[in-house]
Design an enzyme around this catalytic site. Structure first.
Site, PDB file in Angstrom:
ATOM      1  N   LYS A  79      -2.163  65.757  32.980  1.00 34.07           N
ATOM      2  CA  LYS A  79      -2.653  65.617  31.601  1.00 34.07           C
ATOM      3  C   LYS A  79      -1.730  64.691  30.824  1.00 34.07           C
ATOM      4  O   LYS A  79      -0.506  64.738  30.996  1.00 34.07           O
ATOM      5  CB  LYS A  79      -2.710  67.004  30.952  1.00 34.07           C
ATOM      6  CG  LYS A  79      -3.373  67.017  29.584  1.00 34.07           C
ATOM      7  CD  LYS A  79      -3.449  68.434  29.027  1.00 34.07           C
ATOM      8  CE  LYS A  79      -4.166  68.494  27.691  1.00 34.07           C
ATOM      9  NZ  LYS A  79      -4.256  69.878  27.154  1.00 34.07           N
ATOM     10  N   SER A 154      -8.822  71.202  25.667  1.00 32.20           N
ATOM     11  CA  SER A 154      -8.474  69.799  25.597  1.00 32.20           C
ATOM     12  C   SER A 154      -8.155  69.158  26.951  1.00 32.20           C
ATOM     13  O   SER A 154      -8.174  67.940  27.059  1.00 32.20           O
ATOM     14  CB  SER A 154      -7.272  69.617  24.674  1.00 32.20           C
ATOM     15  OG  SER A 154      -6.144  70.301  25.176  1.00 32.20           O
ATOM     16  N   SER A 178      -7.044  75.589  26.463  1.00 36.93           N
ATOM     17  CA  SER A 178      -7.268  74.227  26.961  1.00 36.93           C
ATOM     18  C   SER A 178      -7.198  74.029  28.468  1.00 36.93           C
ATOM     19  O   SER A 178      -7.583  72.972  28.962  1.00 36.93           O
ATOM     20  CB  SER A 178      -6.293  73.268  26.303  1.00 36.93           C
ATOM     21  OG  SER A 178      -6.766  72.943  25.024  1.00 36.93           O
TER      22      SER A 178
HETATM   23  N1  GLN Z   1      -9.363  74.333  21.327  1.00 37.40           N
HETATM   24  C1  GLN Z   1      -8.170  74.896  20.784  1.00 37.40           C
HETATM   25  C2  GLN Z   1      -7.652  73.999  19.683  1.00 37.40           C
HETATM   26  O1  GLN Z   1      -8.337  73.103  19.334  1.00 37.40           O
HETATM   27  C3  GLN Z   1      -7.136  75.059  21.848  1.00 37.40           C
HETATM   28  C4  GLN Z   1      -6.553  73.784  22.296  1.00 37.40           C
HETATM   29  C5  GLN Z   1      -5.491  73.939  23.335  1.00 37.40           C
HETATM   30  O2  GLN Z   1      -5.418  74.955  24.023  1.00 37.40           O
HETATM   31  N2  GLN Z   1      -4.645  72.940  23.415  1.00 37.40           N
HETATM   32  O3  GLN Z   1      -6.593  74.166  19.151  1.00 37.40           O
END
Ligand code: GLN
Length: 486
Positions: A79, A154, A178
Protein backbone atom coordinates in the site's frame (compact mmCIF):
# COMPACT_ATOMS: atom_id res chain seq x y z
CA UNK A 1 -2.64 -26.88 -12.78
CA UNK A 2 -2.61 -23.21 -11.76
CA UNK A 3 -0.78 -20.70 -13.88
CA UNK A 4 2.13 -19.11 -12.00
CA UNK A 5 0.35 -15.87 -11.14
CA UNK A 6 -2.58 -17.84 -9.73
CA UNK A 7 -0.50 -19.53 -7.06
CA UNK A 8 -0.88 -18.76 -3.38
CA UNK A 9 2.20 -17.82 -1.35
CA UNK A 10 2.47 -21.26 0.24
CA UNK A 11 2.03 -23.06 -3.08
CA UNK A 12 4.66 -20.91 -4.77
CA UNK A 13 7.02 -21.39 -1.81
CA UNK A 14 6.90 -25.19 -2.17
CA UNK A 15 7.68 -25.00 -5.87
CA UNK A 16 10.49 -22.47 -5.33
CA UNK A 17 12.01 -24.53 -2.57
CA UNK A 18 11.98 -27.67 -4.69
CA UNK A 19 13.42 -25.58 -7.54
CA UNK A 20 10.50 -26.52 -9.82
CA UNK A 21 10.13 -22.83 -10.66
CA UNK A 22 12.35 -19.80 -10.27
CA UNK A 23 11.44 -16.48 -8.70
CA UNK A 24 12.28 -14.81 -12.01
CA UNK A 25 9.66 -16.91 -13.83
CA UNK A 26 7.14 -16.29 -11.11
CA UNK A 27 7.84 -12.55 -10.93
CA UNK A 28 7.65 -12.15 -14.72
CA UNK A 29 4.30 -13.95 -14.81
CA UNK A 30 2.86 -11.85 -11.98
CA UNK A 31 4.20 -8.59 -13.45
CA UNK A 32 2.59 -9.44 -16.80
CA UNK A 33 -0.72 -10.02 -15.08
CA UNK A 34 -0.37 -6.83 -13.02
CA UNK A 35 0.37 -4.76 -16.12
CA UNK A 36 -2.69 -6.22 -17.75
CA UNK A 37 -4.80 -5.33 -14.72
CA UNK A 38 -3.49 -1.77 -14.75
CA UNK A 39 -5.68 -1.11 -17.84
CA UNK A 40 -8.83 -2.72 -16.49
CA UNK A 41 -8.70 -2.31 -12.71
CA UNK A 42 -5.88 0.22 -11.98
CA UNK A 43 -4.58 -1.31 -8.76
CA UNK A 44 -1.16 0.40 -8.66
CA UNK A 45 0.17 3.93 -8.37
CA UNK A 46 3.72 2.74 -9.10
CA UNK A 47 4.97 -0.55 -10.56
CA UNK A 48 8.60 -1.31 -9.70
CA UNK A 49 9.31 -3.88 -12.43
CA UNK A 50 13.11 -3.40 -12.57
CA UNK A 51 13.47 -3.63 -8.82
CA UNK A 52 11.21 -6.69 -8.71
CA UNK A 53 13.29 -8.52 -11.31
CA UNK A 54 16.51 -7.62 -9.51
CA UNK A 55 15.10 -8.89 -6.23
CA UNK A 56 13.85 -12.05 -7.93
CA UNK A 57 17.33 -12.75 -9.28
CA UNK A 58 18.80 -12.30 -5.80
CA UNK A 59 16.10 -14.56 -4.37
CA UNK A 60 16.96 -17.28 -6.88
CA UNK A 61 20.61 -17.12 -5.79
CA UNK A 62 19.56 -17.35 -2.18
CA UNK A 63 17.32 -20.34 -2.90
CA UNK A 64 20.14 -22.03 -4.83
CA UNK A 65 22.28 -21.61 -1.71
CA UNK A 66 19.62 -23.48 0.27
CA UNK A 67 18.26 -20.47 2.17
CA UNK A 68 14.62 -20.39 1.10
CA UNK A 69 12.44 -18.67 3.70
CA UNK A 70 8.60 -18.68 3.38
CA UNK A 71 8.59 -15.33 1.51
CA UNK A 72 11.86 -15.66 -0.41
CA UNK A 73 11.20 -14.90 -4.06
CA UNK A 74 7.49 -14.18 -3.47
CA UNK A 75 6.10 -11.13 -5.37
CA UNK A 76 4.09 -8.78 -3.12
CA UNK A 77 2.38 -5.40 -3.51
CA UNK A 78 2.57 -2.65 -0.87
CA UNK A 79 0.00 0.00 0.00
CA UNK A 80 1.30 3.42 -0.92
CA UNK A 81 1.30 4.79 2.62
CA UNK A 82 4.09 2.43 3.72
CA UNK A 83 7.52 4.05 3.29
CA UNK A 84 9.77 2.34 0.79
CA UNK A 85 13.34 3.61 0.57
CA UNK A 86 14.04 5.03 -2.87
CA UNK A 87 10.49 4.26 -4.11
CA UNK A 88 7.91 7.02 -4.37
CA UNK A 89 5.38 6.83 -1.53
CA UNK A 90 2.43 9.06 -2.38
CA UNK A 91 -0.47 8.15 -0.04
CA UNK A 92 -2.42 8.78 -3.28
CA UNK A 93 -2.14 12.50 -2.50
CA UNK A 94 -0.89 15.47 -4.54
CA UNK A 95 0.88 16.44 -1.32
CA UNK A 96 3.26 13.48 -1.58
CA UNK A 97 3.10 12.90 -5.34
CA UNK A 98 6.88 13.19 -5.66
CA UNK A 99 7.91 12.07 -2.19
CA UNK A 100 10.67 9.45 -2.17
CA UNK A 101 11.33 8.27 1.40
CA UNK A 102 14.98 8.10 2.50
CA UNK A 103 14.19 5.08 4.69
CA UNK A 104 12.18 1.87 4.82
CA UNK A 105 9.26 1.17 7.13
CA UNK A 106 10.08 -1.61 9.59
CA UNK A 107 7.70 -3.99 7.79
CA UNK A 108 9.68 -3.37 4.58
CA UNK A 109 13.01 -4.06 6.30
CA UNK A 110 11.51 -7.34 7.52
CA UNK A 111 10.22 -8.28 4.04
CA UNK A 112 13.60 -7.48 2.51
CA UNK A 113 15.32 -9.71 5.06
CA UNK A 114 12.94 -12.50 4.08
CA UNK A 115 13.96 -12.01 0.46
CA UNK A 116 10.50 -10.96 -0.78
CA UNK A 117 10.01 -9.35 -4.20
CA UNK A 118 8.32 -5.92 -4.32
CA UNK A 119 6.07 -5.40 -7.35
CA UNK A 120 4.92 -1.87 -6.63
CA UNK A 121 2.79 0.48 -4.58
CA UNK A 122 -0.98 0.21 -4.54
CA UNK A 123 -3.66 2.86 -4.90
CA UNK A 124 -5.67 3.98 -1.87
CA UNK A 125 -7.96 6.68 -0.60
CA UNK A 126 -5.89 9.81 0.02
CA UNK A 127 -4.03 9.39 3.33
CA UNK A 128 -6.21 6.28 3.93
CA UNK A 129 -9.35 8.37 4.43
CA UNK A 130 -12.20 6.60 2.69
CA UNK A 131 -13.88 3.31 1.90
CA UNK A 132 -13.77 3.07 -1.88
CA UNK A 133 -10.42 4.40 -3.29
CA UNK A 134 -12.49 7.14 -4.92
CA UNK A 135 -10.65 9.64 -2.71
CA UNK A 136 -7.35 8.86 -4.45
CA UNK A 137 -6.01 12.08 -5.99
CA UNK A 138 -4.91 10.09 -9.06
CA UNK A 139 -7.59 7.61 -10.16
CA UNK A 140 -10.18 5.19 -8.81
CA UNK A 141 -9.43 1.48 -8.63
CA UNK A 142 -12.20 -0.85 -9.80
CA UNK A 143 -13.54 -4.00 -8.23
CA UNK A 144 -12.28 -6.95 -10.33
CA UNK A 145 -15.64 -8.72 -9.81
CA UNK A 146 -17.50 -5.85 -11.47
CA UNK A 147 -15.44 -2.96 -12.78
CA UNK A 148 -18.38 -0.52 -12.40
CA UNK A 149 -18.13 -1.04 -8.64
CA UNK A 150 -15.65 0.02 -5.96
CA UNK A 151 -13.06 -2.40 -4.56
CA UNK A 152 -13.58 -0.90 -1.11
CA UNK A 153 -10.99 1.13 0.68
CA UNK A 154 -8.83 2.55 1.71
CA UNK A 155 -6.55 -0.40 0.78
CA UNK A 156 -8.54 -0.94 -2.44
CA UNK A 157 -5.51 -1.23 -4.72
CA UNK A 158 -3.95 -3.97 -2.59
CA UNK A 159 -7.25 -5.89 -2.45
CA UNK A 160 -7.91 -5.64 -6.20
CA UNK A 161 -4.34 -6.68 -7.06
CA UNK A 162 -4.47 -9.80 -4.88
CA UNK A 163 -8.04 -10.74 -5.87
CA UNK A 164 -7.20 -10.67 -9.57
CA UNK A 165 -3.84 -12.47 -9.21
CA UNK A 166 -1.74 -9.35 -9.81
CA UNK A 167 0.23 -10.09 -6.63
CA UNK A 168 0.58 -13.19 -4.47
CA UNK A 169 -0.16 -11.08 -1.40
CA UNK A 170 -0.11 -7.48 -0.24
CA UNK A 171 0.22 -5.21 2.74
CA UNK A 172 -2.57 -2.82 3.67
CA UNK A 173 -3.28 -0.57 6.62
CA UNK A 174 -6.41 -0.47 8.74
CA UNK A 175 -7.55 2.48 10.84
CA UNK A 176 -11.28 1.78 10.76
CA UNK A 177 -11.68 -1.11 8.36
CA UNK A 178 -9.32 -0.37 5.48
CA UNK A 179 -7.91 -3.90 5.27
CA UNK A 180 -11.05 -5.89 6.10
CA UNK A 181 -13.67 -3.98 4.08
CA UNK A 182 -11.76 -4.12 0.75
CA UNK A 183 -10.79 -7.74 1.50
CA UNK A 184 -14.49 -8.55 1.92
CA UNK A 185 -15.46 -6.58 -1.20
CA UNK A 186 -12.86 -8.37 -3.35
CA UNK A 187 -13.19 -11.93 -1.95
CA UNK A 188 -9.79 -12.17 -0.30
CA UNK A 189 -8.53 -12.65 3.26
CA UNK A 190 -7.47 -9.62 5.32
CA UNK A 191 -6.34 -9.25 8.91
CA UNK A 192 -6.25 -6.18 11.15
CA UNK A 193 -3.77 -7.22 13.84
CA UNK A 194 -4.00 -6.25 17.52
CA UNK A 195 -2.85 -2.68 18.06
CA UNK A 196 0.89 -3.00 18.73
CA UNK A 197 1.33 -6.40 17.05
CA UNK A 198 2.99 -4.85 13.97
CA UNK A 199 5.35 -1.87 14.00
CA UNK A 200 3.93 1.37 12.61
CA UNK A 201 7.40 2.83 12.02
CA UNK A 202 7.35 4.16 8.47
CA UNK A 203 3.58 3.93 8.07
CA UNK A 204 2.44 7.43 7.14
CA UNK A 205 0.31 8.36 10.15
CA UNK A 206 -3.44 8.93 9.80
CA UNK A 207 -4.81 8.27 13.31
CA UNK A 208 -1.93 6.93 15.38
CA UNK A 209 -4.00 5.28 18.13
CA UNK A 210 -5.99 3.28 15.55
CA UNK A 211 -3.60 2.54 12.64
CA UNK A 212 -2.20 -0.96 12.05
CA UNK A 213 -0.46 -2.57 9.06
CA UNK A 214 -1.69 -6.05 8.13
CA UNK A 215 -1.69 -8.83 5.51
CA UNK A 216 -4.07 -9.14 2.53
CA UNK A 217 -3.87 -12.57 0.92
CA UNK A 218 -5.56 -15.26 -1.18
CA UNK A 219 -6.13 -17.56 1.78
CA UNK A 220 -5.73 -17.92 5.53
CA UNK A 221 -2.46 -19.88 5.37
CA UNK A 222 -0.85 -17.03 3.43
CA UNK A 223 -2.27 -14.58 5.95
CA UNK A 224 -0.56 -16.48 8.78
CA UNK A 225 2.73 -16.54 6.88
CA UNK A 226 2.69 -12.84 6.07
CA UNK A 227 1.63 -11.85 9.59
CA UNK A 228 4.50 -13.81 11.10
CA UNK A 229 6.93 -12.06 8.79
CA UNK A 230 5.87 -8.51 9.71
CA UNK A 231 4.87 -8.84 13.39
CA UNK A 232 7.00 -8.17 16.45
CA UNK A 233 8.39 -5.55 18.75
CA UNK A 234 10.30 -2.65 17.24
CA UNK A 235 12.29 -0.18 19.31
CA UNK A 236 11.40 2.47 16.72
CA UNK A 237 7.68 2.22 17.59
CA UNK A 238 7.06 2.65 21.31
CA UNK A 239 3.49 1.37 20.87
CA UNK A 240 4.65 -1.96 19.44
CA UNK A 241 4.18 -4.83 21.88
CA UNK A 242 7.21 -6.58 23.39
CA UNK A 243 5.65 -10.03 22.94
CA UNK A 244 7.09 -13.02 21.13
CA UNK A 245 5.62 -13.79 17.69
CA UNK A 246 4.10 -17.28 17.49
CA UNK A 247 4.34 -19.42 14.39
CA UNK A 248 0.84 -18.60 13.22
CA UNK A 249 0.75 -21.44 10.70
CA UNK A 250 0.80 -23.92 13.61
CA UNK A 251 -2.69 -22.83 14.68
CA UNK A 252 -4.29 -23.81 11.38
CA UNK A 253 -6.42 -26.85 12.24
CA UNK A 254 -9.68 -27.83 10.63
CA UNK A 255 -12.04 -28.29 13.53
CA UNK A 256 -13.53 -25.82 15.94
CA UNK A 257 -14.32 -28.16 18.81
CA UNK A 258 -14.48 -26.43 22.16
CA UNK A 259 -14.72 -22.93 20.69
CA UNK A 260 -17.57 -20.66 21.66
CA UNK A 261 -18.50 -18.07 19.05
CA UNK A 262 -20.74 -15.10 19.78
CA UNK A 263 -23.08 -13.42 17.34
CA UNK A 264 -23.55 -9.84 18.60
CA UNK A 265 -27.06 -8.81 17.69
CA UNK A 266 -26.19 -5.15 17.05
CA UNK A 267 -24.23 -6.18 13.97
CA UNK A 268 -27.23 -7.61 12.23
CA UNK A 269 -28.78 -4.19 12.02
CA UNK A 270 -31.55 -2.68 9.94
CA UNK A 271 -29.14 -1.00 7.54
CA UNK A 272 -27.70 -4.38 6.54
CA UNK A 273 -28.63 -5.87 3.19
CA UNK A 274 -30.82 -8.91 3.82
CA UNK A 275 -28.86 -11.14 1.44
CA UNK A 276 -25.70 -10.32 3.41
CA UNK A 277 -27.43 -11.32 6.64
CA UNK A 278 -28.60 -14.54 4.97
CA UNK A 279 -25.04 -15.34 3.86
CA UNK A 280 -23.91 -14.82 7.46
CA UNK A 281 -26.59 -17.16 8.78
CA UNK A 282 -25.35 -19.85 6.40
CA UNK A 283 -21.74 -19.23 7.44
CA UNK A 284 -22.66 -19.50 11.12
CA UNK A 285 -24.36 -22.85 10.46
CA UNK A 286 -21.11 -24.02 8.83
CA UNK A 287 -19.10 -22.94 11.87
CA UNK A 288 -21.50 -24.91 14.04
CA UNK A 289 -21.08 -28.01 11.87
CA UNK A 290 -17.33 -27.66 12.37
CA UNK A 291 -17.81 -28.07 16.10
CA UNK A 292 -18.14 -24.53 17.44
CA UNK A 293 -20.94 -23.67 19.83
CA UNK A 294 -22.85 -20.51 19.00
CA UNK A 295 -23.87 -17.92 21.56
CA UNK A 296 -26.77 -15.85 20.23
CA UNK A 297 -27.15 -13.84 23.41
CA UNK A 298 -24.18 -11.51 23.02
CA UNK A 299 -24.98 -7.83 23.04
CA UNK A 300 -22.65 -4.88 22.50
CA UNK A 301 -25.02 -1.93 22.97
CA UNK A 302 -22.33 0.77 22.78
CA UNK A 303 -21.64 -0.29 19.20
CA UNK A 304 -24.15 2.33 18.15
CA UNK A 305 -21.75 5.05 19.32
CA UNK A 306 -18.73 3.62 17.53
CA UNK A 307 -19.26 5.60 14.34
CA UNK A 308 -19.58 8.90 16.25
CA UNK A 309 -16.56 8.11 18.43
CA UNK A 310 -14.46 7.17 15.41
CA UNK A 311 -15.37 10.31 13.48
CA UNK A 312 -14.25 12.47 16.41
CA UNK A 313 -11.07 10.60 17.36
CA UNK A 314 -9.74 9.75 13.90
CA UNK A 315 -10.11 13.30 12.48
CA UNK A 316 -8.68 14.78 15.71
CA UNK A 317 -5.56 12.66 15.40
CA UNK A 318 -5.43 13.29 11.66
CA UNK A 319 -5.57 17.06 12.11
CA UNK A 320 -2.49 16.84 14.34
CA UNK A 321 -0.66 14.29 12.16
CA UNK A 322 -1.25 16.17 8.92
CA UNK A 323 0.00 19.49 10.33
CA UNK A 324 3.45 18.41 9.18
CA UNK A 325 2.54 18.99 5.51
CA UNK A 326 3.49 22.64 5.44
CA UNK A 327 5.33 22.84 2.13
CA UNK A 328 8.66 23.24 3.92
CA UNK A 329 9.79 19.85 5.19
CA UNK A 330 8.73 17.59 2.36
CA UNK A 331 6.13 16.99 -0.26
CA UNK A 332 4.28 19.51 -2.38
CA UNK A 333 5.25 23.14 -1.96
CA UNK A 334 3.41 26.06 -3.50
CA UNK A 335 6.13 28.40 -4.68
CA UNK A 336 4.72 31.53 -6.25
CA UNK A 337 3.69 33.34 -3.11
CA UNK A 338 3.88 36.64 -1.29
CA UNK A 339 4.47 35.48 2.25
CA UNK A 340 5.22 32.44 4.36
CA UNK A 341 1.59 32.26 5.47
CA UNK A 342 0.42 32.51 1.92
CA UNK A 343 2.73 29.65 0.93
CA UNK A 344 1.45 27.50 3.79
CA UNK A 345 -2.18 28.18 2.92
CA UNK A 346 -1.79 27.53 -0.79
CA UNK A 347 0.30 24.40 -0.21
CA UNK A 348 -2.49 22.89 1.86
CA UNK A 349 -5.23 24.24 -0.37
CA UNK A 350 -3.82 22.56 -3.49
CA UNK A 351 -2.00 19.65 -1.87
CA UNK A 352 -4.97 18.08 -0.05
CA UNK A 353 -8.21 16.76 -1.55
CA UNK A 354 -11.69 17.52 -0.21
CA UNK A 355 -12.07 14.53 2.15
CA UNK A 356 -8.69 15.19 3.78
CA UNK A 357 -9.62 18.84 4.29
CA UNK A 358 -12.98 17.80 5.75
CA UNK A 359 -11.25 15.55 8.29
CA UNK A 360 -8.69 18.22 9.23
CA UNK A 361 -11.50 20.71 9.83
CA UNK A 362 -13.59 18.24 11.83
CA UNK A 363 -10.60 17.32 13.95
CA UNK A 364 -9.44 20.87 14.51
CA UNK A 365 -12.96 21.78 15.60
CA UNK A 366 -13.25 18.83 17.99
CA UNK A 367 -9.90 19.71 19.58
CA UNK A 368 -10.42 23.46 19.88
CA UNK A 369 -10.72 25.17 23.26
CA UNK A 370 -14.32 25.17 24.39
CA UNK A 371 -15.19 22.03 22.39
CA UNK A 372 -12.43 19.70 23.53
CA UNK A 373 -14.35 18.45 26.58
CA UNK A 374 -17.65 18.14 24.76
CA UNK A 375 -16.25 16.16 21.82
CA UNK A 376 -12.74 14.76 22.16
CA UNK A 377 -12.83 13.98 25.87
CA UNK A 378 -16.34 12.56 25.65
CA UNK A 379 -15.32 10.35 22.73
CA UNK A 380 -12.35 9.05 24.73
CA UNK A 381 -14.70 8.10 27.57
CA UNK A 382 -17.05 6.25 25.24
CA UNK A 383 -13.99 4.56 23.73
CA UNK A 384 -13.28 3.09 27.16
CA UNK A 385 -16.88 1.84 27.44
CA UNK A 386 -16.67 0.17 24.03
CA UNK A 387 -13.40 -1.50 25.00
CA UNK A 388 -14.86 -2.75 28.30
CA UNK A 389 -17.92 -4.09 26.54
CA UNK A 390 -15.72 -6.19 24.26
CA UNK A 391 -13.74 -7.46 27.26
CA UNK A 392 -16.98 -8.60 28.85
CA UNK A 393 -18.15 -10.31 25.66
CA UNK A 394 -14.83 -12.16 25.45
CA UNK A 395 -15.40 -13.59 28.90
CA UNK A 396 -18.31 -15.57 27.39
CA UNK A 397 -16.92 -16.20 23.89
CA UNK A 398 -13.62 -16.97 22.20
CA UNK A 399 -14.51 -14.84 19.19
CA UNK A 400 -17.37 -12.87 17.65
CA UNK A 401 -18.83 -13.36 14.17
CA UNK A 402 -20.27 -10.47 12.11
CA UNK A 403 -20.48 -9.44 8.48
CA UNK A 404 -17.43 -7.41 7.41
CA UNK A 405 -19.67 -4.85 5.70
CA UNK A 406 -23.43 -4.30 5.77
CA UNK A 407 -23.65 -4.44 1.95
CA UNK A 408 -21.93 -5.91 -1.10
CA UNK A 409 -19.61 -3.58 -3.11
CA UNK A 410 -21.43 -0.44 -4.23
CA UNK A 411 -21.29 1.37 -7.56
CA UNK A 412 -18.50 3.83 -8.31
CA UNK A 413 -19.96 7.29 -7.64
CA UNK A 414 -22.90 5.97 -5.61
CA UNK A 415 -21.79 7.42 -2.27
CA UNK A 416 -19.36 10.17 -3.24
CA UNK A 417 -21.83 13.00 -2.68
CA UNK A 418 -22.79 11.86 0.80
CA UNK A 419 -19.87 11.44 3.22
CA UNK A 420 -22.09 10.02 5.97
CA UNK A 421 -23.35 7.22 3.69
CA UNK A 422 -19.71 6.46 2.88
CA UNK A 423 -18.80 6.45 6.60
CA UNK A 424 -21.65 4.01 7.30
CA UNK A 425 -20.06 1.33 5.15
CA UNK A 426 -17.58 0.83 8.03
CA UNK A 427 -20.06 0.35 10.89
CA UNK A 428 -19.03 -3.26 11.44
CA UNK A 429 -15.27 -2.70 11.31
CA UNK A 430 -14.72 0.56 13.23
CA UNK A 431 -15.41 -0.80 16.76
CA UNK A 432 -12.44 -3.17 16.38
CA UNK A 433 -9.94 -0.32 15.95
CA UNK A 434 -11.53 1.64 18.78
CA UNK A 435 -10.98 -1.36 21.09
CA UNK A 436 -7.53 -2.17 19.67
CA UNK A 437 -8.49 -5.83 19.15
CA UNK A 438 -7.68 -7.98 16.08
CA UNK A 439 -10.18 -9.04 13.41
CA UNK A 440 -10.01 -11.21 10.32
CA UNK A 441 -12.16 -11.01 7.18
CA UNK A 442 -12.60 -14.15 5.10
CA UNK A 443 -14.64 -14.82 1.94
CA UNK A 444 -18.11 -16.05 2.94
CA UNK A 445 -20.28 -16.18 -0.16
CA UNK A 446 -21.68 -14.21 -3.06
CA UNK A 447 -24.80 -12.16 -3.67
CA UNK A 448 -25.58 -11.83 -7.38
CA UNK A 449 -21.94 -12.41 -8.27
CA UNK A 450 -20.59 -9.97 -5.68
CA UNK A 451 -18.48 -11.10 -2.69
CA UNK A 452 -19.56 -11.09 0.97
CA UNK A 453 -16.99 -11.08 3.77
CA UNK A 454 -17.29 -12.59 7.24
CA UNK A 455 -15.54 -10.77 10.08
CA UNK A 456 -14.11 -12.72 13.03
CA UNK A 457 -13.15 -10.53 16.01
CA UNK A 458 -11.20 -11.70 19.04
CA UNK A 459 -9.62 -10.45 22.26
CA UNK A 460 -6.22 -8.72 22.30
CA UNK A 461 -3.48 -10.91 20.73
CA UNK A 462 -5.89 -13.70 19.75
CA UNK A 463 -4.64 -13.83 16.15
CA UNK A 464 -3.99 -17.57 16.43
CA UNK A 465 -7.62 -18.26 17.33
CA UNK A 466 -8.92 -16.00 14.55
CA UNK A 467 -6.72 -17.71 11.98
CA UNK A 468 -7.81 -21.12 13.21
CA UNK A 469 -11.50 -20.21 12.81
CA UNK A 470 -10.87 -18.64 9.42
CA UNK A 471 -8.88 -21.64 8.26
CA UNK A 472 -11.43 -24.24 9.37
CA UNK A 473 -14.20 -22.27 7.66
CA UNK A 474 -12.17 -21.77 4.49
CA UNK A 475 -11.31 -25.47 4.25
CA UNK A 476 -15.00 -26.35 4.57
CA UNK A 477 -16.03 -23.95 1.79
CA UNK A 478 -14.58 -22.96 -1.54
CA UNK A 479 -15.39 -19.23 -1.70
CA UNK A 480 -11.74 -18.23 -1.46
CA UNK A 481 -10.88 -20.28 -4.54
CA UNK A 482 -13.22 -18.32 -6.81
CA UNK A 483 -11.56 -15.82 -9.12
CA UNK A 484 -13.09 -12.80 -10.85
CA UNK A 485 -13.97 -13.40 -14.52
CA UNK A 486 -11.52 -10.86 -15.96
N1 GLN B 1 -13.16 4.23 5.96
C1 GLN B 1 -12.64 4.67 7.21
C2 GLN B 1 -12.22 6.12 7.10
O1 GLN B 1 -12.51 6.70 6.11
C3 GLN B 1 -11.47 3.83 7.62
C4 GLN B 1 -10.27 4.08 6.82
C5 GLN B 1 -9.08 3.27 7.24
O2 GLN B 1 -9.22 2.24 7.89
N2 GLN B 1 -7.92 3.77 6.90
O3 GLN B 1 -11.63 6.70 7.96
Amino acid sequence: MNKLHQLTIHEAHLQLEKRQITSIELTEAVLARLNDLQDKVHPCVTITADLALRQARQADKRIAAGRCRPLTGIPLAIKDNICTKGIRTTCSSRMLENFVPPYDATVMTKLHREGAVILGKTNMDEFAMGSSTENSAFFTTSNPWDTTRVPGGSSGGSAAAVAADGALGALGSDTGGSIRQPAGFCNITGLKPTYGRVSRYGLVAFASSLDQIGPMTKDVTDCAILLKAIAGHDRRDSTSAPRPVPDYTRSLVTDLKGLRLGVPREYFVDGAQKEVTAAMQAAITRLQELGASIDWEVSLPHTRYALAVYYILAPSEASANLARYDGVKYGFSYKDTRSVWDALEKTRQYGFGPEVKRRIMLGTYALSAGYYDAYYLKAQKVRTLIRQEFEKAFQRCDALITPTSPTVPFKIGEKTDDPVQMYLSDVCTLPVNIAGIPALSVPAGFVAGLPVGMQIMGPLFSEETLLRIGFAYEQATDWHKRRPPL
